[in-house]
Design an enzyme around this catalytic site. Sequence first.
Site, short mmCIF file in Angstrom:
data_model
loop_
_atom_site.label_atom_id
_atom_site.label_comp_id
_atom_site.label_asym_id
_atom_site.label_seq_id
_atom_site.Cartn_x
_atom_site.Cartn_y
_atom_site.Cartn_z
N ASP A 156 -8.45 -1.21 -0.34
CA ASP A 156 -8.98 -0.74 -1.63
C ASP A 156 -9.97 0.40 -1.42
O ASP A 156 -9.95 1.42 -2.11
CB ASP A 156 -9.58 -1.89 -2.46
CG ASP A 156 -10.50 -2.80 -1.67
OD1 ASP A 156 -10.60 -2.67 -0.43
OD2 ASP A 156 -11.16 -3.67 -2.31
N ASP A 199 3.09 2.27 1.97
CA ASP A 199 3.90 2.79 0.86
C ASP A 199 2.98 3.33 -0.23
O ASP A 199 3.14 4.46 -0.70
CB ASP A 199 4.79 1.66 0.31
CG ASP A 199 5.62 2.13 -0.87
OD1 ASP A 199 6.22 3.22 -0.78
OD2 ASP A 199 5.66 1.41 -1.89
N LYS A 245 -6.51 -5.69 4.71
CA LYS A 245 -7.23 -6.44 3.67
C LYS A 245 -7.70 -7.74 4.31
O LYS A 245 -7.37 -8.85 3.86
CB LYS A 245 -6.29 -6.65 2.47
CG LYS A 245 -6.92 -7.26 1.23
CD LYS A 245 -7.86 -6.32 0.50
CE LYS A 245 -8.61 -7.09 -0.59
NZ LYS A 245 -9.67 -6.28 -1.23
N ASP A 247 1.91 7.62 -1.21
CA ASP A 247 2.13 8.32 -2.49
C ASP A 247 0.81 8.91 -2.99
O ASP A 247 0.76 10.02 -3.52
CB ASP A 247 2.70 7.38 -3.58
CG ASP A 247 4.23 7.43 -3.65
OD1 ASP A 247 4.87 7.58 -2.59
OD2 ASP A 247 4.77 7.31 -4.77
N TYR A 276 7.88 -6.67 2.80
CA TYR A 276 9.17 -6.08 2.46
C TYR A 276 10.33 -6.90 3.03
O TYR A 276 11.42 -6.90 2.48
CB TYR A 276 9.28 -4.66 3.04
CG TYR A 276 8.76 -3.57 2.15
CD1 TYR A 276 7.44 -3.56 1.72
CD2 TYR A 276 9.60 -2.54 1.73
CE1 TYR A 276 6.97 -2.55 0.92
CE2 TYR A 276 9.12 -1.52 0.93
CZ TYR A 276 7.81 -1.53 0.53
OH TYR A 276 7.35 -0.52 -0.26
#
Length: 357
Positions: A224, A248, A192, A252, A142
């Site tokens: 994942d 992020d 990851k 959600d 970001y």
Amino acid sequence: MMAKKIVVIPGDGIGKEITEAAVRVLKKVEEIHSIGLTYEEKPAGGTAYDMCGNPLPADTIEAAKAADAVLFGAVGGDKWDNVDPAKRPEKAVLGLRKALGLYVNLRPVHVSPVLADYSPLKPDIVTGTDVLIVRELIGGIYFGDRCESEIHNGVERAWDLENYSVPEVERISRFAFNAARKRRHKVTSVDKSNVLATSRLWRRTVIKEAEAFPDVELNHMYVDNCAMQLASHPTQFDVIVTSNLFGDILSDEAAVLGGSIGMMPSASIGELTSLFEPIHGSAPDIAGKGIANPCATILSAAMLLRYALNEDAAASTIEKAVDAALADGWRTPDLYKEGFRKANTETMTEEILKHIK
Ligand code: NAD
Ligand code: IPM
Ligand code: MN
């Protein structure tokens, strides 16, 4: 007693409707618990861009820095989708996080028994879910260098750079381990590291930091797999600690476990001050209709009382009032089903207020 200063930043879209609702609730709870708060409203996002060409005016930053806490609505909307990327409404959220040094973002996902059958998951899978997502908020991709467009070997490309330093990972993992000590003593670090160098640094730093917390169980999961595990076995998680981008996306996903993104609050904590906002956006599709679910922002106000002002009892009063209004059957359209009582933003707020006594 000195009044505590709350800066309210409604932002765009449903931001105004939901922050108004949360301030009404705060004012009532203030009375009951004898807390002195003052409120100052400041612009940000597309609304501020339209006013002065800047989505995050210096005056808003200064007021937020001087506040005891910030209550934030949401920013963004189609109207500003094509403005200069540096002036997009979302820059207000990112700029405030950075300016206030809000390196921790707490996103609690608690599936209330009243809402268990609203989850897209079967009740026997989702019941008992209680996860705290600890998202790193001012680093990673970001805030890395980026290039909107360049010609490389004759073709146009763009790029965003992810970087994490050891101290950045140390402080967020320390926060997560301490948070786990107040819960079920388990931390899942999500990365990851089978592909990314930043994730490998992340993992080895978290492992090192864990040495100071022998009473907390640490495990690691690839992002994942975590996305899948949240949908198949969400009750296995206590605290999840992860990077800005992964946090992020996972938050959600986790938000819908509780029935609606309109229920999910968050707290962003830094050294100077802290900011409280729902995890959802400005919902342009329902803005101005008066039907947004105010609960996420009202519950963010509860987090404000708990984390910024140390007013635990007042925070619980709000949380219980939200549960009670739901238990009475009141539902905004995002949660409405036949047999329940229809509420819009205003009636939902009124029903919550009735239980604050
Ligand atoms: P969104 O969260 O605004 O909306 C996604 C869906 O959820 C929509 O159907 C919306 O109606 C619904 N929804 C969201 N909040 C709701 C509520 N309180 N009650 C009922 N329904 C609700 O996400 P999006 O559509 O991807 O983004 C819209 C804009 O918001 C974009 O400009 C985005 O960048 C911005 N955004 C801002 C923030 C923030 O300010 N912190 C967060 C996320 C998105
Ligand atoms: C959130 C939002 C923001 C983010 C956007 C609006 C910049 O999606 O708070 O989750 O990506 O952090
Ligand atoms: Mn998001």
